[in-house]
Design a protein around this motif. Sequence first.
Motif, PDB file in Angstrom:
ATOM      1  N   TYR A   1     -21.593  -7.935  41.511  1.00 50.73           N
ATOM      2  CA  TYR A   1     -20.756  -8.767  42.376  1.00 50.73           C
ATOM      3  C   TYR A   1     -21.067 -10.237  42.122  1.00 50.73           C
ATOM      4  O   TYR A   1     -20.189 -11.091  42.223  1.00 50.73           O
ATOM      5  CB  TYR A   1     -20.988  -8.407  43.846  1.00 50.73           C
ATOM      6  CG  TYR A   1     -20.538  -7.001  44.150  1.00 50.73           C
ATOM      7  CD1 TYR A   1     -19.180  -6.710  44.283  1.00 50.73           C
ATOM      8  CD2 TYR A   1     -21.444  -5.962  44.265  1.00 50.73           C
ATOM      9  CE1 TYR A   1     -18.754  -5.414  44.528  1.00 50.73           C
ATOM     10  CE2 TYR A   1     -21.030  -4.664  44.510  1.00 50.73           C
ATOM     11  CZ  TYR A   1     -19.688  -4.397  44.639  1.00 50.73           C
ATOM     12  OH  TYR A   1     -19.267  -3.123  44.874  1.00 50.73           O
ATOM     13  N   SER A   2     -22.323 -10.520  41.808  1.00 51.56           N
ATOM     14  CA  SER A   2     -22.673 -11.908  41.505  1.00 51.56           C
ATOM     15  C   SER A   2     -21.878 -12.385  40.295  1.00 51.56           C
ATOM     16  O   SER A   2     -21.449 -13.539  40.241  1.00 51.56           O
ATOM     17  CB  SER A   2     -24.172 -12.030  41.209  1.00 51.56           C
ATOM     18  OG  SER A   2     -24.900 -11.616  42.323  1.00 51.56           O
TER      19      SER A   2
ATOM     20  N   THR B   1     -26.402  -3.812  41.485  1.00 49.27           N
ATOM     21  CA  THR B   1     -25.500  -2.663  41.457  1.00 49.27           C
ATOM     22  C   THR B   1     -25.166  -2.264  40.017  1.00 49.27           C
ATOM     23  O   THR B   1     -25.118  -1.085  39.689  1.00 49.27           O
ATOM     24  CB  THR B   1     -24.198  -2.994  42.210  1.00 49.27           C
ATOM     25  OG1 THR B   1     -23.627  -4.175  41.647  1.00 49.27           O
ATOM     26  CG2 THR B   1     -24.445  -3.192  43.675  1.00 49.27           C
TER      27      THR B   1
ATOM     28  N   THR C   1     -19.559 -10.919  51.063  1.00 48.92           N
ATOM     29  CA  THR C   1     -20.867 -11.501  50.754  1.00 48.92           C
ATOM     30  C   THR C   1     -20.674 -12.977  50.455  1.00 48.92           C
ATOM     31  O   THR C   1     -19.716 -13.361  49.786  1.00 48.92           O
ATOM     32  CB  THR C   1     -21.524 -10.771  49.560  1.00 48.92           C
ATOM     33  OG1 THR C   1     -21.718  -9.406  49.932  1.00 48.92           O
ATOM     34  CG2 THR C   1     -22.859 -11.369  49.200  1.00 48.92           C
TER      35      THR C   1
HETATM   36  O1  LIG Z   1     -26.037  -6.127  42.869  1.00 42.74           O
HETATM   37  C1  LIG Z   1     -25.065  -6.872  42.785  1.00 42.74           C
HETATM   38  O2  LIG Z   1     -24.009  -6.528  42.253  1.00 42.74           O
HETATM   39  C2  LIG Z   1     -25.165  -8.223  43.320  1.00 42.74           C
HETATM   40  O3  LIG Z   1     -24.492  -9.099  42.835  1.00 42.74           O
HETATM   41  C3  LIG Z   1     -26.079  -8.462  44.472  1.00 42.74           C
HETATM   42  C4  LIG Z   1     -25.427  -8.255  45.820  1.00 42.74           C
HETATM   43  C5  LIG Z   1     -26.337  -8.787  46.947  1.00 42.74           C
HETATM   44  O4  LIG Z   1     -27.494  -9.074  46.690  1.00 42.74           O
HETATM   45  O5  LIG Z   1     -25.846  -8.865  48.064  1.00 42.74           O
HETATM   46  C6  LIG Z   1     -24.173  -9.038  45.894  1.00 42.74           C
HETATM   47  C7  LIG Z   1     -23.138  -8.611  46.627  1.00 42.74           C
HETATM   48  C8  LIG Z   1     -23.166  -7.336  47.365  1.00 42.74           C
HETATM   49  O6  LIG Z   1     -23.468  -7.659  48.685  1.00 42.74           O
HETATM   50  C9  LIG Z   1     -24.210  -6.408  46.873  1.00 42.74           C
HETATM   51  C10 LIG Z   1     -25.199  -6.839  46.096  1.00 42.74           C
END
Ligand SMILES: O=C(O)C(=O)C[C@]1(C(=O)O)C=C[C@@H](O)C=C1
Length: 923
Positions: free
Chosen positions: A424-425, A579, A646
Amino acid sequence: MTSFFAKARERAEAAAQQLQAHHAASSAGQAGDASVSSDAANPSGSTSGSGFTYKGSMPHLFRQGLASVDPRYESTRQFHLLSQAIKGFNIDHEAAGREAKSLAKATFVWGQHHLPEKRDDSGGDEMLVDVADRLAYVWHEIGQLETAHGQRSEQARSRLKRFEKAEMELGQRRANRSKLKKELHALMPERAIAAGSARIQEAEARLRDLISDDQADEEYLSRVKRESVQDGYAAMFDSLIELGEKMALVARYGKLLTTTISTEKSPFPATVKPRGESIPLWEGASKTAEVRAALASALSTFKPDLSLPDLPAESALSATTSLGRADTVSPSATTVDTLRSPTTNPFADPAALPAVAGGSAAQDEEPLSPPGPPGPTVAETGVVPTGPGGPKSGTLRPRRSSASQRSASISAGAVAYLGPTGTYSHQAALKVFGEAGTNLIPMQSITGAIDFVRRGTPGNAKIAIVPVENSTFGPVRETFDKFLGISNGDRHAFKPADGAQLHIVGEACLSVDHALLCGPKTYHHLLQLQGDTDPNASIRDDTLSNITNVISHEQALGQCSHYLTRYLPQAKKKAVESTAAAAVTALEFEAGTAPGRSSASVDHAHESLGFSSNSLVAAVGAEAAVTTIGVRVLRSKIQDVKDNRTRFLILASEPLEGLLAVNALPPSITQLYSLPSPAGKTGRSLLSVSDALTSDLTAEAGSYSGQASTLDRVVSQLQRLEAVSMRKMDRRPASMVDAPVAGSSVWRSNYLIELQYPADHASVAEGSIRQVVAELSSGPIATSSVGSSAPVSYLGSWLVDATTLSGGAASSVAAGKATQVLPASGSGLPTTTLPASFNLSEREPKELEAQREAAEVQRHAEQARLSRQQQQAELYGVEAQPSASVAGGSGTQRLSGLQEVEGEQRLTEEEGLPAYQPLDPRS
Ligand SMILES: O=C(O)C(=O)C[C@]1(C(=O)O)C=C[C@@H](O)C=C1
């Protein structure tokens, strides 16, 4: 018996003679003239001229082979030639496969030749060893593709040959019919004179009989022939499509590998260092490992596009080719060129030339410089051309650029995010910075991304985008702990280079929909469990409950906790770095190997993740992982709260002014500061407070002192500020930050306080917030706080608006290029609304962490080397190159002597960015 053998021998000899005659005819250049009439006349068994004499008995199979090249029937012979041509083409593909594999081997061996420990001439080059190794893998895959195509195409050829036997059988009968027709033809004069003569009638009746006898067989043959051509060629083209598409895929990854090669820095001299037990590492090794893993996964899940193209409309056809659909004969390339080229006849009236489609468009194009002979190369002249462009070939070494030039060219404005691709980052980075023009760098951890910013220097800004909180599961621990200098037992604080600071320059919000993912084998297994044979059937809820392990980032597990408890009640949950790392791990587990790890370490890794050989592993992550990683989706949108978002903070090594000066920010951020009126926007500030619960401290003494805590004072001071409200406050335990202070409470805490105010009040608000911080940090309260540092710190201020706060898809502005034009002067940028820097102060010694990181990276590199050497040795049939350190089995040894210093330097150098490495749960 005797007569059977005699007959067989007779037939074989006849066939041999026919072959010989055919051979003689072909070598005399008459092959093209061969026809029923000429070939059917058996050349009387003469063997002269060819040097071939058949003597012994003919084995049955050989005889059959000869029969298939029976030259008496034209249609059979022509098809035989066609079939042989296809075979030749297929054999060439298989040969290309072998060539590619020997190219793989040569690349690997050449790379190994650069192992520094094997060179006493200081010519070692770790990077070449590694990249050549990966390139060898690419060539090996190319070889596999060619071989597979050669074999598949051979199968297709046998489908094409399906009618051959039927045609062979009909050959004799066709010859008979033909013979009879000729006889009739010969009787023509007689026929004219005595029409209806008995002989002619008899011949005509025989011919009719023959035709009617053969009718059914001829019809059958004609149908089978068409079907075979259709089937066989379609299968050949399917195989070619797959070869072409996969080849393009592999070549792209090959090209990607070449981009990992740094040409900036020479490793020479490579052997003057005391090497000790360990191997110097190349910092791009993890990246090349990632490329290889991505290629393997992309290939394993690749599905060629076997759909048929639509034919363009007639007008489009003639517009692009100057040929209409009515054209049945392709003009030669020269004709087309002649028609197209206005320079062919310089005297021709352009108006008289046939209209060439696209002509007017071509006029709009930039004029090309007239083609001339290419200039001499450096190698040819020995003279290095001066001026822009420098030397033309690699024969002379380019001059080394200065350190500052290097760092500026490598990563000015680069953006780090929690990797690998597919997190997600990563999505947030794409949303804010867009794909084009930004150097997005995946990092192993959020901590790594924040430390990346720390490495920025003036003029070489570094940026990171990090998750900070989620609407369902709350604060992102790692980000908080890093901000607050807490990291579970380790004393991890920012260690910026002198003068470097960390600034918050903006934020972004992302809608987060989680999917339950698994590798293709696990999917298949689940299908089997529910008795489904359709590979695309969906997995039922009751089948999902067979999953034994589910892995993801702890945030994602938290955001889906109700779903997981309900539908995967048996599954053990395991948190990993991200993730996408979870999706990769699930895939690696399935594959039974992990790139860069020996099988022993894989087992160990999987054991420590809680996997056993019969585990069914799923991951929680973004559906983007389907394309980037190659997993399959078991369920979409499994998060507990539908609207799940997020928030990310954008960090930079320079304050906003500096970033704008290097054009490093996307317009979505710069616009916030460039408009004269900040109306409708919000200013935000972040503070940290270190505290202990004084009530508990004094309670130990058995009395209530009424003394206000630091938190108490900060909050009451902030409440007095005009138009400033507290958006939220988060607590993290501070117990691990500092050495225990005698008499201190176990309830020591760090708080992050986020404040907000209208943007047009930003400069006043920011000034007064800073003042509160200054007073509380230096006043009497400072001494009563727990810990060595200032009790209250100002971390920074930034602006947000509706675009940055929305969780949805990237706006067109935000998704644009990151490199932007500076706002026009007088645009309001230097006005008072510009927030000051977010300065996270540094307290911890830098060496400790640098050493730890260096040792960590070293360990990964060594594991990768061992495992890859074993794999490659198997793959290319080359002997494994034992390395001193690996043979010594010290996978976790520390760097020593000079290397240690160098390792440390490397990590502080621009080029030594710790990019994403494969997950190792032991670390
Ligand atoms: O693991 C990922 O894909 C991330 O980018 C990290 C992350 C986080 O740390 O909150 C980012 C967004 C989502 O909430 C889940 C995981």
